[in-house]
Design an enzyme around this catalytic site. Structure first.
Site, PDB file in Angstrom:
ATOM      1  N   ALA A 187       0.585  -1.467   0.200  1.00 27.57           N
ATOM      2  CA  ALA A 187      -0.229  -0.255   0.222  1.00 27.57           C
ATOM      3  C   ALA A 187       1.090   1.038  -0.073  1.00 27.57           C
ATOM      4  O   ALA A 187       1.916   1.515  -1.004  1.00 27.57           O
ATOM      5  CB  ALA A 187      -0.958   0.223   0.985  1.00 27.57           C
ATOM      6  N   CYS A 188       0.812   1.822   0.871  1.00 31.31           N
ATOM      7  CA  CYS A 188       1.536   3.254   0.943  1.00 31.31           C
ATOM      8  C   CYS A 188       2.836   3.244   1.328  1.00 31.31           C
ATOM      9  O   CYS A 188       3.695   4.179   0.983  1.00 31.31           O
ATOM     10  CB  CYS A 188       0.535   4.181   1.761  1.00 31.31           C
ATOM     11  SG  CYS A 188      -0.949   4.826   0.946  1.00 31.31           S
ATOM     12  N   SER A 189       2.992   1.659   1.732  1.00 31.76           N
ATOM     13  CA  SER A 189       4.865   1.901   2.561  1.00 31.76           C
ATOM     14  C   SER A 189       5.627   1.686   0.784  1.00 31.76           C
ATOM     15  O   SER A 189       5.999   0.753   1.375  1.00 31.76           O
ATOM     16  CB  SER A 189       4.893   1.431   3.574  1.00 31.76           C
ATOM     17  OG  SER A 189       4.651   1.931   4.886  1.00 31.76           O
TER      18      SER A 189
END
Length: 372
Positions: A155-157
């Protein structure tokens, strides 16, 4: 064991912008149509009417003023409310690969590399255009790179998690020069009809070159001092869209299965996780948060970034933690990389920096670098 450096970055910026005012106009038109459709149920008290959005609400909630998108007419059509892309044949370069190649070429030029120099490609993003063949392998071919490639999703990482894989590969010798690309076509997995999140995301692609220090020729080199990753399961940010959906016979009138979040819970829980993660990582490297000249943080919410920084160093300034959120919106895994790409030229040799992401999972990734 080899020393690893970041020697180049690239940024693909889509051609279209959607301002908050444009977005609010389209959303409110959709809300009016929705309320007209369910007028009887609303009057009977069995259906909740949709509220209007506003520019003031968006900016207060997020700090976002606009976003870049690959296609805007579909998003702003109140009868559609999602982008309109042309389907491409299997023999054509895919859309995600196309924007990744553009960003990659910038990073390669900055690092003084050609496709022949690259022996590992990582495509790391919050969603992939398809399951297989891997986007990374298509990008590898388009650039004339060697070695191997694979996709990954945290995801966002995704970008910081990919950075650790790249750094480890370079350090141990399984790769000499790694290309990371983060193609984020977030407009296609955002529920534009949900008032709580319709303003959050924008499209973009970033690219990073990680290579052995002894092969780096770029004048702009950043030694990677350490990486640290952590995950903790949470349902507060979720995307249920997937290949099993068609087999589940879901209610066609139900909410879109793409991105959703419990924003207040995320804010309350992620801020202390991110701040503690960074502080612990720096302590492991014998540094204090005040030693860091610049923090390139995940770009999800202005208040969230300010609070993380205040927990670390006592105050939040744009010089210490630059903001790109207002222009680009939340670009998922690419946000902290855009900040690094745009806001590092004023640092001097010896300056320390932290690239950090936090998002669904929960996932947190930090990369500590030093300007050479």
């Amino acid at each position: 064991m080899h020393s690893a450096v970041i020697s180049g970055t690239g940024l693909y910026q889509p051609p279209h912008t959607i301002t908050n005012a444009e977005l609010v106009t389209a959303f409110n038109q959709y809300a009016d149509l929705h309320n007209q459709r369910f007028a009887a149920e609303i009057a009977a008290g069995t259906h909740t009417p949709m509220q209007h959005s506003s520019v003031e609400f968006i900016e207060k909630a997020s700090g976002i003023r606009q976003r870049y998108v690959l296609e805007k007419t579909g998003v702003l059509d109140p009868l559609r409310m999602y982008p309109r892309f042309e389907e491409r044949g299997d023999e054509q370069l895919s859309l995600m690969a196309e924007i990744a190649v553009s960003a990659a070429q910038q990073a390669m030029q900055q690092a003084g590399k050609t496709g022949a120099d690259i022996d590992m490609v990582l495509c790391a993003a919050s969603n992939m255009q398809r399951a297989y063949p891997a986007m990374a392998v298509e990008i590898q071919q388009a650039l004339g790179a060697g070695g191997y490639g694979f996709d990954m999703n945290v995801a966002c990482s995704s970008a910081t998690f990919a950075l650790e894989q790249a750094v480890n590969a370079v350090r141990c010798g399984s790769a000499r020069c790694v290309l990371i690309v983060n193609p984020e076509i977030t407009s296609a997995h955002l529920e534009w009809r949900d008032r709580d999140c319709h303003f959050i995301f924008g499209d973009v692609c970033t690219a990073i070159i990680v290579e052995r220090a002894e092969t780096a020729t770029s004048a702009d080199r950043w030694e990677v001092l350490g990486t640290r990753l952590a995950t903790q399961f949470s349902n507060n940010i979720r995307n249920n869209f997937g290949f099993l959906n068609r087999s589940e016979d879901s209610d066609p009138a139900a909410r879109d299965k793409t991105f959703r979040q419990e924003g207040r819970k995320v804010f309350k829980e992620v801020v202390p996780i991110a701040a503690e993660h960074i502080a612990t990582h720096l302590q492991q490297l014998a540094h204090a948060p005040a030693d860091i000249r610049r923090y390139w943080l995940h770009q999800a919410n202005l208040s969230m970034n300010q609070l993380v920084l205040k927990k670390l160093v006592g105050e939040a300034t744009e010089d210490r933690a630059p903001l790109i959120l207002d222009e680009f919106a939340n670009t998922a895994s690419a946000g902290s990389i855009i900040a690094f790409h745009k806001h590092r030229n004023d640092l001097v040799p010896g300056d320390l920096g932290v690239i950090c992401s936090f998002g669904a999972g929960y996932s947190v990734g930090s990369v500590v670098v030093r300007k050479q």
